[in-house]
Design an enzyme around this catalytic site. Structure first.
Site: not given
Ligand SMILES: *[C@@H]1O[C@H](CO)[C@@H](O)[C@H](O)[C@H]1NC(C)=O
Ligand SMILES: *[C@@H]1O[C@H](CO)[C@@H](O)[C@H](O)[C@H]1NC(C)=O
Length: 534
Positions: A188, A257, A260, A264, A266, A404, A444
């Site tokens: 950061s 989802d 990709d 999952d 992610i 983030d 983040h």
């Protein structure tokens, strides 16, 4: 037997020498101030600390830590002007000379004012001379920035003063010129400090680890203000509650989802998701309470948050927040109440010196333009010519969480590509000194749901058990050391999914940009062998 008696004898000599060395190290520590010279520096204290000692907070925002090594703890006060100074601590391990003779300074978060004790406990236990500082003021607030000297410290000057003091302290206790390699890491604001070093002071550190850097910092603040105004206050028609944002993320996952190649939870690359928030739109007579749907005005808010930000005349200000991001840290909620300050503090204490400045009623695009046109001692941290760093032979490893919602990861992609254009270097050439790793499902610095523990700055405290279960050689820190010292340039950064108790639930090798972490099409997505770099 001649040979073995010589062996026994040399064993004895080694033993007694190290015993003497230990005693003298403790004395050297207690007498640290004797003969220590560094410009504008006062030694506040020097104490020998043994493993297991609890070190309590020097300021309101530093959590106590337990020392995990024996070290000499030195506190220094370095004057940076007539009205400013930086407090620097150096934790100098007794067992240093046979652990690489390295130094590592950890950067700050947000407005600084907090010493990075947790990371210093880790790095001192790894044998680094661990350095940390307070960025030039004490406590997490921005109010002292009405003194421009103190803001200047936050931007860059404390970083240099602490670097110089930390190196001098290290050389002093171990004997002049012993320092082999120096490292810096930060997330950061600490990531911004890392880039500042690579941009302006390329000779100071052999290896730099920049996590989620707040590059183009003034634009980030401008963007935050626009987001705050778009979201509005709790209770206003534009506002969404955390539960409603969670529903937005759930809808994002439903739509994207699988892009990709695997369901999952992610998004490997959120930028590939073409999200349609209208899927959540209420029909006539429907409500959030009854139907879990959003009003047209709230849908507008969602669209704004996930779109790039433009100012006067359509001028590009800052990238969109990432889709499917880690809500708990996200701007939208915090902005409802302005907790944590952020851009409003910047406007109050740096831009206008007016503690009653009210962002919601006073900020407009002209304010933003005024901010962009101001220098703020180089707070932008956007220099893209890294030729000095390239020439130094030093290494910069950058990573950024794809989830983030405080500092959008797109800003790191943009920075990488701006460096590429500025220096006319393709990634194969940049790879010699600058590598960037997007980390899917990392929030983040911390947070997220996937393979998001990478052993980077500020991570240890929020992943209990990680140190016991994850091999330290796979951490971002030691990956950088390996690159600097052995020339093993990393192609991937290993991420771990950990349970609340530190049990490893999954692993992924995150690929260096611009290669993409790609599902092979079969196999358990929690296994790293199910993924490849393409
Ligand atoms: C900011 O305001 C305070 C209080 O009014 C004043 O003492 C200080 O000098 C001001 N700082 C600057 C940089 O003008
Ligand atoms: C850095 O930001 C400033 C605006 O504050 C801008 O004028 C300048 O062109 C930027 N530099 C680069 C290299 O992008």
């Amino acid at each position: 037997m001649r040979v073995s008696s010589i062996g026994a004898l040399s064993g004895l000599i080694t033993l007694s020498l190290s015993a003497v060395g230990t005693a003298s190290f403790i004395t050297d520590c207690q007498n640290f101030a004797t003969g220590f010279v560094n410009e504008d520096t006062v030694v506040l204290s020097s104490t020998y600390v043994t493993e297991g000692t609890v070190l309590t907070s020097p300021d309101i925002c530093t959590a106590a830590v337990t020392a995990t090594a024996n070290f000499c703890r030195v506190k220094l006060k370095v004057a940076t002007s007539d009205s400013s100074h930086v407090i620097t601590e150096a934790w100098l391990p007794r067992n240093w000379k046979n652990k690489g003779k390295r130094l590592l300074m950890t950067g700050n978060g947000a407005w600084g004012g907090c010493l990075p004790y947790t990371d210093m406990a880790l790095t001192s236990s790894l044998g680094f001379a661990a350095i940390g500082h307070d960025a030039g003021h004490s406590g997490p607030w921005a109010n002292e920035f009405t003194n421009p000297e103190i803001f200047k410290d936050w931007v860059y000057r404390s970083l240099l003063a602490a670097t110089k003091a930390g190196k001098a302290a290290t050389n002093h206790i171990y004997g002049i010129d012993e320092l082999s390699k120096s490292y810096f890491m930060g997330c950061s604001t600490g990531g911004r400090q890392a880039l500042k070093l690579a941009q302006e002071y390329p000779d100071e550190y052999d290896g730099i680890l920049a996590a989620a850097p707040t590059v183009n910092w003034v634009n980030l603040e401008f963007g935050e203000a626009i987001v705050a105004l778009a979201v509005g206050l709790p209770g206003s028609p534009t506002f969404l509650t955390q539960e409603q944002w969670d529903a937005v993320v759930a809808a994002t996952m439903e739509q994207c989802d699988g892009i990709d190649g695997v369901i999952d939870g992610i998004l490997e690359n959120p930028a590939r998701c073409d999200f349609r928030p209208e899927a959540l739109l209420c029909g006539p007579g429907q409500t959030w309470a009854l139907n879990g749907c959003l009003t047209p005005v709230q849908i507008e808010t969602v669209k704004k948050i996930y779109s790039p930000i433009y100012g006067n005349g359509g001028c590009y200000v800052y990238p969109a927040l990432p889709l499917g991001g880690f809500n708990e840290q996200g701007f939208p909620f915090k902005y409802g109440t302005f907790s944590g300050g952020g851009v409003q503090d910047f406007l109050r204490y740096v831009v206008y010196n007016d503690s009653s400045y009210d962002l919601r009623s006073q900020f407009n695009y002209d304010t933003g333009d005024y901010m962009i046109d101001s220098e703020f001692f180089g707070a932008q941290t956007n220099k893209t010519d890294l030729s000095g760093f390239q020439a130094s032979g030093h290494k910069l490893l950058m990573y950024h969480g794809q989830a983030d919602t405080l500092v959008p990861p797109t800003s790191s992609y943009d920075y990488y590509n701006a460096v590429s254009r500025e220096m006319s270097l393709q990634p194969s050439a940049l790879d010699q000194f600058f590598r960037f790793f997007p980390i899917s499902s990392l929030g983040h610095c911390i947070g997220g749901t996937g393979m998001n523990y990478v052993g980077g700055p500020s991570q240890i405290q929020s992943f209990p058990g990680a140190l016991d279960n994850v091999p330290i050689r796979n951490s971002a820190i030691m990956t950088l050391v390996d690159w600097v010292e052995k020339g093993n340039a990393p192609d991937t950064l290993r991420g771990y999914k950990l349970s609340a108790t530190g049990e490893i639930l999954g692993q992924k090798d995150h690929c260096r940009y611009p290669r993409k972490t790609t599902y092979k099409g079969h196999g358990d997505p929690n296994k790293r062998t199910s993924w490849k770099c393409v």
